[in-house]
Design a protein around this motif. Structure first.
Motif, short mmCIF file in Angstrom:
data_model
loop_
_atom_site.label_atom_id
_atom_site.label_comp_id
_atom_site.label_asym_id
_atom_site.label_seq_id
_atom_site.Cartn_x
_atom_site.Cartn_y
_atom_site.Cartn_z
N CYS A 1 -5.64 -2.62 -20.03
CA CYS A 1 -4.48 -2.81 -19.16
C CYS A 1 -4.54 -4.12 -18.38
O CYS A 1 -3.53 -4.58 -17.86
CB CYS A 1 -4.34 -1.64 -18.18
N HIS B 1 3.94 1.61 -1.41
CA HIS B 1 4.65 1.85 -2.66
C HIS B 1 3.83 1.45 -3.88
O HIS B 1 4.34 1.48 -4.99
CB HIS B 1 5.97 1.08 -2.67
N ASN B 2 2.62 1.04 -3.64
CA ASN B 2 1.70 0.62 -4.69
C ASN B 2 2.10 -0.71 -5.33
O ASN B 2 1.35 -1.26 -6.12
CB ASN B 2 1.57 1.68 -5.77
N ARG B 3 3.29 -1.17 -5.02
CA ARG B 3 3.72 -2.45 -5.56
C ARG B 3 4.83 -3.00 -4.70
O ARG B 3 5.47 -2.28 -3.95
CB ARG B 3 4.21 -2.28 -6.99
N SER C 1 -5.92 -0.56 -4.67
CA SER C 1 -6.53 0.74 -4.91
C SER C 1 -6.21 1.26 -6.30
O SER C 1 -6.77 2.23 -6.76
CB SER C 1 -6.05 1.74 -3.86
N TYR C 2 -5.26 0.61 -6.96
CA TYR C 2 -4.84 1.08 -8.26
C TYR C 2 -5.68 0.56 -9.39
O TYR C 2 -5.63 1.05 -10.50
CB TYR C 2 -3.40 0.63 -8.52
N HIS C 3 -6.40 -0.50 -9.15
CA HIS C 3 -6.95 -1.23 -10.27
C HIS C 3 -8.44 -1.14 -10.40
O HIS C 3 -9.16 -1.01 -9.44
CB HIS C 3 -6.53 -2.70 -10.20
N TYR C 4 -8.82 -1.26 -11.64
CA TYR C 4 -10.23 -1.29 -11.96
C TYR C 4 -10.87 -2.53 -11.36
O TYR C 4 -10.43 -3.64 -11.62
CB TYR C 4 -10.38 -1.30 -13.48
N LEU D 1 -8.10 1.53 -19.76
CA LEU D 1 -7.97 0.90 -18.45
C LEU D 1 -8.31 -0.58 -18.52
O LEU D 1 -7.64 -1.43 -17.94
CB LEU D 1 -8.90 1.58 -17.44
N ASN E 1 0.81 -1.20 0.00
CA ASN E 1 0.00 0.00 0.00
C ASN E 1 0.85 1.26 0.00
O ASN E 1 0.45 2.30 -0.51
CB ASN E 1 -0.94 -0.01 1.21
N LEU F 1 0.48 -5.90 -6.43
CA LEU F 1 0.10 -4.50 -6.60
C LEU F 1 -0.96 -4.14 -5.59
O LEU F 1 -1.74 -4.98 -5.16
CB LEU F 1 -0.47 -4.27 -8.01
#
Lengths: 252, 252
Positions: free
Chosen positions: B133, B24-26, B67-70, B130, B22, B64
């Motif tokens: 992706c 570093h997003n990854r 919160s970043y993903h659809y 999106l 969370n 990952l």
DNA sequence: GTTATAATTGCATTTTTTTGCAGGTTTATC
DNA sequence: GATAAACCTGCAAAAAAATGCAATTATAAC
């Protein structure tokens, strides 16, 4: 590790366990057994009872404090990011040209922008662009190119040459890592885009939750004195910033 | 990169992983393994568990932040659009250059594309981009420009001149209105982009649910014989298509 | 005070969980 | 298409948990 009196009542022992768990956020069955001079079985039974009563979280090998337990939320560190968004929004004025990056912090920032803001935003982030589309009075320009699937931003020579054609007032970037040396990241193509964005703007603001302060990664984005504003959820006079102030950066 | 205590409880370790992800997003499995002093297998198993619990998204090499993903809508019916998607997917072969538009039908189409499809997609739609992706083996190029907020597509001279530089194999467009005369729409700037897209591709496929057959709007996108394929959820020999067949269009 | 009952505790045994490793397979990336 | 990294599977060792049982201790009733 200290010893404890020879004989202890069960209730007393469990109180001791709770104290240990809450103090250290965790406790191992083996350690507790040694401290209390009882077998691990006894400890385990105690832990089971306490877990049943909801006082702690039992896991393989010991127990965790209930407050320690990770609770998932839709966005990590939501409240911090909201504070950051408020501060960053103060930098943006009507009529400005703003270049803005991606990431969850930036997303919260965009969400917190006032609805009556009239400005032009350039971005390479799909998610940021989508968020900006909710603001009726801003113009959104997406800088297209090859998309990186993980981070959902566009990268590559096309994007960079397009960025180079633009001169904007403010660059707002989130970051994965920042320390007193500057900004670092782990994705080469993203770094190249960020570099171009910083160069294309009169001023640069970095938004980051304070947890990221002091961490580094392999690729350098920029030096600290390339940055004009550093925005975290902390107060500007917070001691964490002692290493940052000499570079002329403004802490918000 | 910081050090971590020698022995850690599994749950504790997973909490640490979540924090890293969370933050570093990854996170890479190898890095996590080094930080926590456990094997990568252990990390992978943790990531699998956390992914199963829906707390993060596991990818090749690490994980990952969610919160970043659809996140696809909770329940989606295998409805008309899925049937359309199956048919449209049959037009796309490995190695193709595909130009693709926006809209809900196109989104379902993209969702239904096989994961092993290797192709290059050009799009002006944020949501389509999106969605693309999520497909590991396709290259996604976003054709950037000024964004229209309602439809979340990019328009304008920049986009059109960019499209004119491309020669693709197949153009896939959703549409608001189609009848035996051809395709019509209501947004001038979107129409201009669609015209350019059709011109830039060898063949054009229109995807549309049958409800839209027979309706018209003010602005013409193209004639019916500019279109090579018409894809709806109906069977190709359905009587609704009686007015369409003379133009040489192929009904799928 | 004695005694019966229930609760607690430790130990041995069995079962489950966790973890690392070897191998073969899949996947990304060029 | 080649190559290296990452993945999965099964396996074995180690750690921890559960279980049954016996011994001890606490509690309550008499």
């Amino acid at each position: 590790m200290h010893q404890v009196q020879a004989h202890m009542l069960k209730r007393e022992r469990q109180a001791f366990i709770m104290k240990q768990v809450n103090l250290h956020n965790r406790a191992l069955s083996a350690d507790l057994g040694a401290m209390l001079n009882v077998s691990e079985d006894t400890i385990r039974r105690d832990l089971n009872e306490l877990a049943e009563a909801g006082e702690l979280i039992k896991v393989h090998g010991g127990a965790l404090s209930k407050s320690y337990h990770y609770v998932p939320s839709s966005t990590y560190a939501f409240s911090e990011k909201t504070i950051i968004a408020q501060k960053a929004a103060s930098l943006i004025e009507n009529g400005m040209f703003v270049m803005i990056g991606g990431g969850t912090t930036v997303r919260e920032l965009v969400r917190a922008l006032p609805q009556n803001l009239h400005a032009t935003f350039f971005t390479v982030s799909l998610t940021t662009a989508l968020q900006l589309c909710d603001h009726p009075n801003v113009e959104v320009i997406f800088l297209g190119g090859k998309l990186v699937k993980n981070s959902q931003i566009s990268v590559g020579g096309e994007v960079i040459s397009r960025i180079n054609d633009i001169s904007a007032d403010l660059c707002i970037l989130g970051t994965n890592s920042i320390d007193s040396e500057g900004i670092t990241d782990s994705d080469l193509e993203a770094v190249q885009v960020k570099k171009a964005m910083i160069k294309a703007c009169k001023r640069t603001a970095i938004v980051s939750i304070s947890e990221k302060l002091g961490s580094t990664q392999r690729l350098r984005v920029c030096e600290l004195n390339d940055i004009d504003f550093l925005i975290t959820e902390l107060a500007p006079d917070s001691p964490q910033f002692s290493n940052y102030t000499q570079s002329g950066i403004i802490i918000l």
